[in-house]
Design a protein around this motif. Structure first.
Motif: not given
Ligand code: ACM
Length: 767
Positions: A53, A75-76, A78-80, A144-148
Motif C-alpha cells: 500500500s 485498491s480493491k 489493499f482496501g485503500k 476485495g480482500t485486504a492484502n498486505k
C-alpha cells in the motif's frame, strides 16, 4: 557401464532433452503468465515486484485517467488507494509516454524486482497494460480482500492487437439487461482486451432506449406481456433455473404482468462513460427498416399500409416511401447521436419482408420517380439516404450484410453474419467496403456451446480465403453476437459467452493458432479469476463421453475431472444431478440397461452441462454371410431438399456411385441433397465399436439394422456418437446424410474398446 552406444543415440537423446525442456519452459511460462490474450512478445523474467500500500503510481499527465484505473484495481486488493504523483519515486509503477510505440493500442510492460514501467503512446495502450497486470496479479485482487502485498512476476512484454475491431454484441431487446449487468459485461470485455460493444437496442420485441421526441417508444414499446420466447424459457427453467426470467424486469401495470425495461438517456450516458474509461466504444444499433414492430405498435404511421404483423419469415417493415418515415428516423438518430459519441452508428438492415412495399401506391410512385428497379433497390434507397444523413453528422454507418443486396455505397461498413451466403463479405471487400466478420458459425454465441465451440472460435480466420492481401485489409476484425430470445437472465448470458469470449479475444489480439494448447492451459487458470468475479461460465466439458453406450457383461463408467476442483455427480433416476447427488465413483459399474446422468459442479455449486448417457446391454452381433464382396459402399444420390433423412426413402434417386470413403463426391454441387451409403462394414475382431458422426446437416448411421448414431435433422455441424457390440466379420451398414443448404460437413470416425477415434479403414467397407 556405457550409456550411449552410438553418437546417433546420444544426439537423439540430447535433442529429446532440449525438446522436453522447451515444452517444460512453455508449460512453466503459461503457469507463471496465464495471460489471455497472450502478448505479441513476452520474455520471462526472474523474481517479482512486490506492490504494497506504500507503492506509488507515477504517471505522465496524459495517462491520469489510466493511473486512476490502476489505482482502483490495486485498491480493491489493499482496501485503500495508493498515491499517484508526477514525480519520480523509488519503488513505483510508472506510466510513461512512449512516442515510438506508434501501433494503435500498443504498450510495453517491464516488471523487475525494482520497478514496473508501462510505456505507451496511446492511453488505450496503457489501459491494456493495466489489464495485463491485473491478470498477472493473484485473483484475490478481484475479491476485495485486504492484502498486505501483491506480487507481480518479473517480465518484459511488447504488445499490440492483430485486429482493430474486437467486438461483442448484446441484444437487449429480446430480453432486457440491467445497467449493472452492462457494466459487468464491459468490465469482462476490458479484462480480455475487447474494445467494441455493439448494443442491439431495438427490435420487434422491445424498444430499449429513451427517445424524448417519441416517448411512446419506451412508454409502450419497452413493455410486453410474456411472449412465446418467454414461455419457451420458462419451460426450460424446469430443468435449468438459469432460464428463469430475471424478476427485476417484471412489473405490474393496470392489472397486467409486463416484462421489459429501457435505459434513460442519462443512464446510457453513464454506461458510455464507464466503457470509455475502459477504452471500449459502444455502438448503438437501431434496427431499420425491418425488426420495427415495437416502434410501429406505438407509431402506426410508420408502415405503408397501417398493418403491423409478421410476414412469412420476418415482421413487416417501416415504409421507405413516406417522408414521415425519414423524419422519424432522422429524429431518432439525432437523439442517438447525442447520446452515443461513437463514430459508428448501426442501422441494422437485416431480414426485411418487403412484400408490402410492392403493394403500396406511395412506393410505386417513388420507384417510378427515382428509377428504382426492384424492392432490394428500394431498401438500398432507404439505407443509402440514411447513410448520407449519418455522414453529414460525421458518423459512419454499419449495416448487416443484406444491405449490399440492392447496391451499396463504398463507404458503408458491412457486418457479415449470414454463414450461408459465404460470398457476401468477399463481394463487399472487393467493392472496397470495410467489413466486420460476425458469421453465425462460429460467432453467434447464442448458439448452444458444446465441446467444440471454444476450439472453433479460436481457429476462426476472419479473412475469407478468396481475398488477396490488399483486399484482406478491408476486414477490420470480428465480433461475437449474443441474441437473447432464449437468454432471459444474466446467468444464462454469462454461460453463453464465457469462456468463448476468451477464445475470440485471443484470436483477434494474438492471432496465432499455434498457441491453442497453451491457451487451454492458461484458460484453466483464468477460471479461478472468473470464479472470483462470480462469472457463471460454462464449465469445461467432461472428456471422452458418448451419447449412447452398449455393454455385454458389465459396463464401466469413469470420467476424468477436467479441473481439479470440480466434483462429478450422477443420477440413475432420470432426474438432473444436483449438489446432493452422489459423486461418481471411479469406475461406476453398470449391470443393467439404464440412463446415467452426470454433471460437474464447482465448490460454489455451479453446475456444468448435464450429460445423459444411455447404457444398453447387448449380445454381440454375429456377422452376416455375404456373396464375394466388392470393395466400397453402393451409394444413391438424391438432388432434393430433405428436412430429415427418412424422407429420402420415398424420393427419386438421381444417380448412383460406389465409394470406399465416407465423403461427399466433389461433383456434388447442388445446395440441397441427400446421399445414402449402403453395404457392409467388415470388422477384423470382436469388440465394442464406437462411432462418431459429425454432420451438417443431418445423418443417421445404422449397423446391423440398428440405429447406432442418430444425428438427424437440419442443423449446423455437430457430432453425435454411439456404440455397438460386433463379432468379427461383415455387418450391414447404412448411412443416410442430408444437406439442406449453406455448406455441408460429413465425417465418420470409429474407435474400438476405447481407442482414439480414427477414420474407418478403406478395406472395411464393402457391398
Ligand atoms: C441477424 O442475425 N439477423 C443479424
Amino acid at each position: 557401464m556405457k550409456f550411449f552406444t552410438s553418437k546417433h543415440l546420444s544426439f537423439k537423446l540430447i535433442a529429446l532433452l532440449i525438446f522436453s525442456s522447451i515444452i517444460n519452459a512453455a508449460a512453466q511460462e503459461s503457469a507463471r503468465y496465464p495471460l489471455i490474450p497472450y502478448p505479441a512478445k513476452l520474455i520471462a523474467g526472474k523474481g517479482a515486484f512486490i506492490i504494497t500500500s506504500k507503492t506509488n503510481i507515477v504517471t505522465a499527465p496524459q495517462f491520469k485517467g489510466e493511473a486512476d484505473e490502476l489505482n482502483d484495481l490495486l485498491s480493491k486488493g489493499f482496501g485503500k488507494k495508493l498515491s499517484i504523483t508526477k514525480n519520480a519515486q523509488p519503488h513505483a509503477i510508472k506510466l510513461v509516454y512512449a512516442a515510438a510505440l506508434t501501433a494503435p493500442e500498443a504498450y510495453r510492460l517491464t516488471v523487475t524486482a525494482q520497478r514496473v514501467i508501462i510505456g505507451a503512446k496511446d492511453p488505450a495502450g496503457v489501459f491494456h497494460a493495466i489489464e495485463t497486470i491485473r491478470q498477472l496479479l493473484p485473483v484475490s485482487v478481484e475479491e476485495g480482500t485486504a492484502n498486505k502485498q501483491l506480487s507481480l512476476p518479473a517480465v518484459a512484454i511488447e504488445d499490440h492487437p492483430a485486429y482493430e475491431w474486437r467486438g461483442m454484441h448484446l441484444d437487449v431487446s429480446r430480453h432486457f439487461f440491467s445497467i449493472n449487468y452492462l457494466e459487468k459485461f464491459i468490465d469482462r470485455m476490458a479484462l480480455y482486451k475487447m474494445n467494441k460493444l455493439h448494443l442491439h437496442l431495438t427490435d420487434d420485441q422491445g424498444w430499449r432506449i429513451e427517445i424524448k421526441k417519441y416517448p411512446k417508444l419506451t412508454e409502450e414499446g419497452a413493455w410486453r406481456t410474456f411472449n412465446n420466447q418467454d414461455s419457451a424459457c420458462m419451460k426450460r427453467a424446469v430443468d435449468n433455473p438459469d432460464f428463469n426470467i430475471d424478476k427485476e424486469h417484471i412489473i405490474q401495470r393496470d392489472g397486467k404482468t409486463l416484462y421489459g425495461g429501457f435505459y434513460t438517456q442519462e443512464e446510457m450516458k453513464g454506461v458510455i462513460a464507464y466503457a470509455a474509461a475502459r477504452h471500449i466504444d459502444i455502438i448503438p444499433e437501431i434496427d431499420m427498416p425491418g425488426h420495427m414492430m415495437a416502434a410501429i405498435n406505438a407509431y402506426p404511421f410508420l408502415t405503408c399500409n397501417d398493418e403491423n404483423k409478421f410476414g412469412t419469415l420476418f415482421s413487416k417493415p417501416i415504409c421507405p416511401c413516406n417522408e414521415n418515415t425519414f423524419e422519424f428516423a432522422e429524429n431518432v438518430f439525432n437523439e442517438i447521436m447525442e447520446i452515443f459519441p461513437s463514430k459508428y452508428i448501426h442501422i441494422g438492415g437485416d431480414e426485411v419482408d418487403r412484400s408490402d412495399w410492392a403493394k403500396s401506391d406511395a412506393c410505386k410512385a417513388l420507384m417510378q420517380k427515382e428509377g428504382i428497379k426492384d424492392l432490394p433497390a428500394l431498401q438500398s434507397y432507404f439505407i443509402n439516404r440514411m447513410e448520407k444523413f449519418f455522414n453529414s453528422k460525421g458518423r459512419k454507418m454499419i449495416g448487416w450484410d443484406e444491405i449490399i443486396e440492392g447496391g451499396v455505397t463504398k463507404t458503408a461498413i458491412i457486418m457479415y453474419w449470414r454463414t450461408w451466403v459465404p460470398d457476401a463479405p468477399v463481394k463487399a471487400a472487393k467493392n472496397g467496403n470495410t467489413v466486420i466478420m460476425t458469421p453465425g458459425e462460429p460467432l453467434y454465441f447464442d448458439a448452444q456451446p458444446d465441446q467444440y465451440s471454444v476450439y472453433k472460435v479460436y481457429h476462426f480466420n476472419p479473412i475469407p480465403k478468396a481475398l488477396n492481401k490488399q483486399e484482406a485489409k478491408t476486414i477490420i476484425g470480428a465480433q461475437a453476437n449474443i441474441w437473447t430470445e432464449m437468454i432471459p437472465s444474466e446467468k444464462r448470458a454469462d454461460y453463453m459467452y464465457m469462456p468463448r469470449m476468451t477464445a475470440l479475444a485471443e484470436m483477434l489480439w494474438t492471432n496465432d493458432q499455434n498457441k491453442y494448447d497453451s491457451y487451454t492451459k492458461r484458460l484453466v487458470q483464468q477460471y479461478n479469476r472468473m470464479d472470483a468475479l462470480k462469472i457463471n461460465y460454462r464449465l469445461p466439458d467432461l472428456p471422452g463421453l458418448l451419447n449412447e453406450y452398449v455393454f455385454t457383461g458389465e459396463g464401466k463408467l469413469s470420467i476424468a475431472r477436467p479441473l481439479p476442483n470440480l466434483s462429478i455427480r450422477y443420477t440413475t433416476d432420470g432426474l438432473p444431478p444436483t449438489t446432493t447427488s452422489p459423486e461418481l465413483p471411479s469406475p461406476l459399474t453398470i449391470s443393467k440397461s439404464e440412463l446415467v446422468k452426470v454433471a460437474a459442479f464447482t465448490p460454489a455449486g455451479i453446475r456444468g452441462d448435464i450429460y445423459s448417457l444411455n447404457y444398453t446391454q447387448q449380445q454381440m452381433l454375429g456377422p452376416v454371410k455375404i456373396a464375394p464382396p466388392k470393395p466400397g459402399l453402393a451409394c444413391s444420390y438424391y438432388k432434393a431438399y430433405f428436412k430429415e433423412t427418412a424422407l429420402m426413402r420415398n424420393a427419386k434417386v438421381d444417380s448412383t456411385f460406389i465409394t470406399d470413403k465416407i465423403e461427399v463426391p466433389s461433383t456434388v454441387k447442388a445446395p440441397s441433397f441427400g446421399i445414402n451409403y449402403k453395404g457392409y462394414i467388415d470388422v477384423p475382431a470382436d469388440g465394442i465399436y464406437s462411432f462418431y458422426l459429425t454432420c451438417d446437416d443431418g445423418g443417421v448411421l445404422r449397423i446391423g439394422n440398428n440405429i447406432t448414431v442418430n444425428n438427424d435433422g437440419n442443423h449446423s455441424a455437430q457430432e453425435r456418437s454411439g456404440q455397438i457390440a460386433l463379432k468379427m466379420g461383415a455387418h450391414p451398414f447404412a448411412l443416410d446424410f442430408i444437406e439442406g443448404g449453406g455448406g455441408f460437413k460429413l465425417l465418420l470416425k470409429y474407435s474400438v474398446n476405447g481407442s482414439e477415434p480414427k477414420e474407418i479403414p478403406v478395406g472395411w467397407l464393402k457391398h
